[in-house]
Design a protein around this motif. Structure first.
Motif, PDB file in Angstrom:
ATOM      1  N   VAL A 194      36.144  58.196  38.741  1.00  0.00           N
ATOM      2  CA  VAL A 194      36.293  56.956  37.791  1.00  0.00           C
ATOM      3  C   VAL A 194      34.855  58.059  36.684  1.00  0.00           C
ATOM      4  CG1 VAL A 194      34.747  55.323  37.121  1.00  0.00           C
ATOM      5  CG2 VAL A 194      36.283  55.198  39.310  1.00  0.00           C
ATOM      6  N   GLU A 195      34.260  58.655  36.745  1.00  0.00           N
ATOM      7  CA  GLU A 195      33.468  59.346  35.945  1.00  0.00           C
ATOM      8  C   GLU A 195      33.762  60.167  34.384  1.00  0.00           C
ATOM      9  OE1 GLU A 195      29.837  61.862  36.320  1.00  0.00           O
ATOM     10  OE2 GLU A 195      28.167  59.616  36.241  1.00  0.00           O
ATOM     11  N   ARG A 196      34.487  61.114  34.944  1.00  0.00           N
ATOM     12  CA  ARG A 196      35.255  61.947  34.165  1.00  0.00           C
ATOM     13  C   ARG A 196      37.086  62.241  34.397  1.00  0.00           C
ATOM     14  NH1 ARG A 196      31.376  66.128  37.541  1.00  0.00           N
ATOM     15  NH2 ARG A 196      29.926  63.960  37.386  1.00  0.00           N
ATOM     16  N   GLY A 197      37.556  61.305  35.700  1.00  0.00           N
ATOM     17  CA  GLY A 197      38.689  61.965  35.769  1.00  0.00           C
ATOM     18  C   GLY A 197      39.568  61.411  35.148  1.00  0.00           C
ATOM     19  N   GLU A 198      41.217  61.326  35.309  1.00  0.00           N
ATOM     20  CA  GLU A 198      41.831  60.428  34.616  1.00  0.00           C
ATOM     21  C   GLU A 198      41.668  58.955  35.076  1.00  0.00           C
ATOM     22  OE1 GLU A 198      44.178  61.134  32.174  1.00  0.00           O
ATOM     23  OE2 GLU A 198      44.303  63.209  32.942  1.00  0.00           O
ATOM     24  N   LEU A 199      41.155  58.934  35.496  1.00  0.00           N
ATOM     25  CA  LEU A 199      40.784  57.120  36.306  1.00  0.00           C
ATOM     26  C   LEU A 199      39.555  57.162  34.773  1.00  0.00           C
ATOM     27  CD1 LEU A 199      41.673  55.637  38.484  1.00  0.00           C
ATOM     28  CD2 LEU A 199      39.824  56.145  40.005  1.00  0.00           C
ATOM     29  N   GLN A 200      39.074  57.237  34.772  1.00  0.00           N
ATOM     30  CA  GLN A 200      38.235  56.649  33.880  1.00  0.00           C
ATOM     31  C   GLN A 200      38.461  56.174  32.310  1.00  0.00           C
ATOM     32  OE1 GLN A 200      35.952  59.622  30.750  1.00  0.00           O
ATOM     33  NE2 GLN A 200      37.254  61.376  31.740  1.00  0.00           N
ATOM     34  N   HIS A 201      39.626  56.507  32.443  1.00  0.00           N
ATOM     35  CA  HIS A 201      40.323  55.992  31.236  1.00  0.00           C
ATOM     36  C   HIS A 201      41.155  54.791  31.955  1.00  0.00           C
ATOM     37  CE1 HIS A 201      39.278  59.572  28.501  1.00  0.00           C
ATOM     38  NE2 HIS A 201      39.760  60.594  30.174  1.00  0.00           N
ATOM     39  N   ALA A 202      41.576  54.322  32.978  1.00  0.00           N
ATOM     40  CA  ALA A 202      42.346  53.528  33.015  1.00  0.00           C
ATOM     41  C   ALA A 202      41.388  52.695  33.728  1.00  0.00           C
ATOM     42  CB  ALA A 202      43.705  53.999  34.532  1.00  0.00           C
ATOM     43  N   VAL A 203      40.325  52.595  33.952  1.00  0.00           N
ATOM     44  CA  VAL A 203      39.693  51.546  35.131  1.00  0.00           C
ATOM     45  C   VAL A 203      38.926  51.534  33.556  1.00  0.00           C
ATOM     46  CG1 VAL A 203      37.086  51.789  35.717  1.00  0.00           C
ATOM     47  CG2 VAL A 203      39.055  52.823  37.193  1.00  0.00           C
ATOM     48  N   LYS A 204      38.275  51.849  32.301  1.00  0.00           N
ATOM     49  CA  LYS A 204      37.817  51.780  31.406  1.00  0.00           C
ATOM     50  C   LYS A 204      38.359  50.504  30.502  1.00  0.00           C
ATOM     51  CE  LYS A 204      35.311  53.145  27.040  1.00  0.00           C
ATOM     52  NZ  LYS A 204      35.380  54.357  26.234  1.00  0.00           N
ATOM     53  N   ALA A 205      39.994  50.721  30.436  1.00  0.00           N
ATOM     54  CA  ALA A 205      40.993  50.098  29.777  1.00  0.00           C
ATOM     55  C   ALA A 205      40.926  48.589  30.899  1.00  0.00           C
ATOM     56  CB  ALA A 205      42.269  51.016  29.286  1.00  0.00           C
ATOM     57  N   GLY A 206      41.034  49.060  31.661  1.00  0.00           N
ATOM     58  CA  GLY A 206      40.819  47.267  32.733  1.00  0.00           C
ATOM     59  C   GLY A 206      42.119  47.794  33.069  1.00  0.00           C
ATOM     60  N   LEU A 207      42.813  48.758  33.328  1.00  0.00           N
ATOM     61  CA  LEU A 207      44.324  48.802  33.822  1.00  0.00           C
ATOM     62  C   LEU A 207      44.061  48.967  35.924  1.00  0.00           C
ATOM     63  CD1 LEU A 207      46.586  50.909  31.560  1.00  0.00           C
ATOM     64  CD2 LEU A 207      45.932  47.888  32.037  1.00  0.00           C
ATOM     65  N   LYS A 208      43.476  49.685  35.830  1.00  0.00           N
ATOM     66  CA  LYS A 208      43.084  49.988  37.350  1.00  0.00           C
ATOM     67  C   LYS A 208      42.117  49.478  37.812  1.00  0.00           C
ATOM     68  CE  LYS A 208      46.146  52.499  40.372  1.00  0.00           C
ATOM     69  NZ  LYS A 208      47.531  51.807  40.226  1.00  0.00           N
ATOM     70  N   SER A 209      41.682  49.055  39.278  1.00  0.00           N
ATOM     71  CA  SER A 209      40.195  49.801  39.899  1.00  0.00           C
ATOM     72  C   SER A 209      40.081  50.734  40.572  1.00  0.00           C
ATOM     73  CB  SER A 209      40.615  48.125  40.309  1.00  0.00           C
ATOM     74  OG  SER A 209      41.074  48.452  41.551  1.00  0.00           O
ATOM     75  N   ALA A 210      38.570  50.521  40.531  1.00  0.00           N
ATOM     76  CA  ALA A 210      38.361  52.220  41.534  1.00  0.00           C
ATOM     77  C   ALA A 210      38.732  52.329  42.866  1.00  0.00           C
ATOM     78  CB  ALA A 210      36.990  52.427  40.825  1.00  0.00           C
ATOM     79  N   ALA A 211      38.881  50.893  42.946  1.00  0.00           N
ATOM     80  CA  ALA A 211      38.399  50.686  45.135  1.00  0.00           C
ATOM     81  C   ALA A 211      40.162  50.966  45.322  1.00  0.00           C
ATOM     82  CB  ALA A 211      38.456  49.141  44.662  1.00  0.00           C
ATOM     83  N   SER A 212      41.581  50.895  44.276  1.00  0.00           N
ATOM     84  CA  SER A 212      42.605  50.974  44.039  1.00  0.00           C
ATOM     85  C   SER A 212      42.968  52.372  44.526  1.00  0.00           C
ATOM     86  CB  SER A 212      43.843  50.830  43.298  1.00  0.00           C
ATOM     87  OG  SER A 212      43.300  51.506  42.192  1.00  0.00           O
ATOM     88  N   ALA A 213      42.164  53.025  43.898  1.00  0.00           N
ATOM     89  CA  ALA A 213      42.392  54.655  44.320  1.00  0.00           C
ATOM     90  C   ALA A 213      42.051  54.903  45.851  1.00  0.00           C
ATOM     91  CB  ALA A 213      41.684  55.604  43.482  1.00  0.00           C
ATOM     92  N   VAL A 214      42.677  56.005  46.777  1.00  0.00           N
ATOM     93  CA  VAL A 214      42.238  56.454  47.781  1.00  0.00           C
ATOM     94  C   VAL A 214      42.112  58.037  47.763  1.00  0.00           C
ATOM     95  CG1 VAL A 214      43.740  56.815  50.222  1.00  0.00           C
ATOM     96  CG2 VAL A 214      43.918  54.741  48.194  1.00  0.00           C
ATOM     97  N   GLU A 215      40.656  58.507  48.497  1.00  0.00           N
ATOM     98  CA  GLU A 215      40.388  59.668  48.678  1.00  0.00           C
ATOM     99  C   GLU A 215      41.250  59.952  49.162  1.00  0.00           C
ATOM    100  OE1 GLU A 215      36.393  59.729  48.976  1.00  0.00           O
ATOM    101  OE2 GLU A 215      35.694  59.120  47.211  1.00  0.00           O
ATOM    102  N   LEU A 216      41.407  61.439  48.682  1.00  0.00           N
ATOM    103  CA  LEU A 216      42.391  62.814  49.172  1.00  0.00           C
ATOM    104  C   LEU A 216      41.581  62.085  50.747  1.00  0.00           C
ATOM    105  CD1 LEU A 216      44.557  64.817  49.654  1.00  0.00           C
ATOM    106  CD2 LEU A 216      42.791  66.569  48.771  1.00  0.00           C
ATOM    107  N   GLY A 217      40.492  62.897  51.619  1.00  0.00           N
ATOM    108  CA  GLY A 217      40.341  62.887  52.561  1.00  0.00           C
ATOM    109  C   GLY A 217      40.424  61.415  53.293  1.00  0.00           C
TER     110      GLY A 217
END
Length: 263
Positions: A213-236
């Motif tokens: 959320v801070e520095r990956g691809e997710l940062q841009h989708a979250v910032k744009a309001g298109l994806k929530s951080a909670a919707s992502a699943v950690e590999l572990g």
């Protein structure tokens, strides 16, 4: 495991360079480890320092010139491919022609028989050299003139560039199962995927939710309001959840890899 600090950057004479510092340990273990990986402009270096949890003294220093970082990153990509790539993988798309592009393909050899690659980079000479080098290992790499050509028809897309603007778009991956392993975005502002592509994914897998959320691809989708951080699943989390692993395979998966020391 600890969250890595933001990469150091803006070095004199090297506008695209950065140094990543990560550390990790296990509670009750014997050691804790700190790693420095630095590079830019085609040059890479780094070292690993091992300290005792009991005496706090350094136990070992490995001057690996960044090799472990390259191997660890590529191994994570191969694991994602084993879990999420289409079973009948016929073509791989590759963006980038540097050292990580090479390691990604070499690690993939252990998890898929597919050796057909369409590759693109801003400097085509880099992928031409890579194609010649890996031909001896059985890779059939076709150098193409655009990122779109590299991605079209690919069931697995690897992005390994330092880009700060979208290179891959949602319309390029419609109508077929695809895994996109996004490696390049590992600091604030870096970006290889259009945020609408990340939003369209059936599954977004991250190595660290907080870090991505801070520095990956997710940062841009979250910032744009298109994806929530909670919707992502950690590999572990995915690996530990038998129910998820035994369910239907998602058609469009994005693996957002920023690098974590525990790997």
């Amino acid at each position: 495991q600890t969250l890595g600090q933001p990469p150091l950057a803006s070095f004199v004479g090297h506008p695209d360079a950065q140094a990543c510092i990560k550390s990790a340990y296990e509670n009750g273990g014997d050691v804790f480890v700190t790693k420095v990986a630095s590079g830019g402009g085609g040059s890479n270096s780094g070292l690993v320092m091992v300290f005792s949890q009991r005496t706090f003294r350094p136990e070992a220093i490995l001057l690996d010139e960044g090799l472990l970082t390259e191997v660890r990153t590529a191994a994570a990509g191969a694991l994602a491919a084993r879990l999420f790539a289409p079973p009948e993988l016929r073509q791989i798309g590759l963006l980038g022609g540097g050292m990580q592009a090479k390691f990604q393909l070499q690690m993939l050899a252990a998890v898929t028989p597919c050796r057909r690659v369409k590759a693109w980079a801003r400097t085509l000479g880099k992928v031409e050299s890579l194609a010649k080098e890996l031909a001896a290992e059985g890779w059939q790499i076709e150098v193409v003139a655009s990122a779109e050509q590299a991605c079209s028809e690919a069931g697995l897309i690897l992005t390994t560039t330092p880009s700060r603007e979208p290179l891959v778009h949602a319309s390029w991956v419609q109508g077929r199962p695809v895994l996109i392993t996004a490696i390049g975005a590992d600091s604030v502002g870096k970006q290889e995927l259009d945020p609408t592509l990340v939003a369209a994914a059936d599954l977004v897998v991250v190595d660290s939710r907080e870090q991505c959320v801070e520095r990956g691809e997710l940062q841009h989708a979250v910032k744009a309001g298109l994806k929530s951080a909670a919707s992502a699943v950690e590999l572990g989390e995915w690996l530990a959840d038998e129910r998820r692993r035994s369910g239907a395979r998602p058609r469009l998966v994005v693996f957002d890899s920023t690098g974590v020391a525990v790997q």
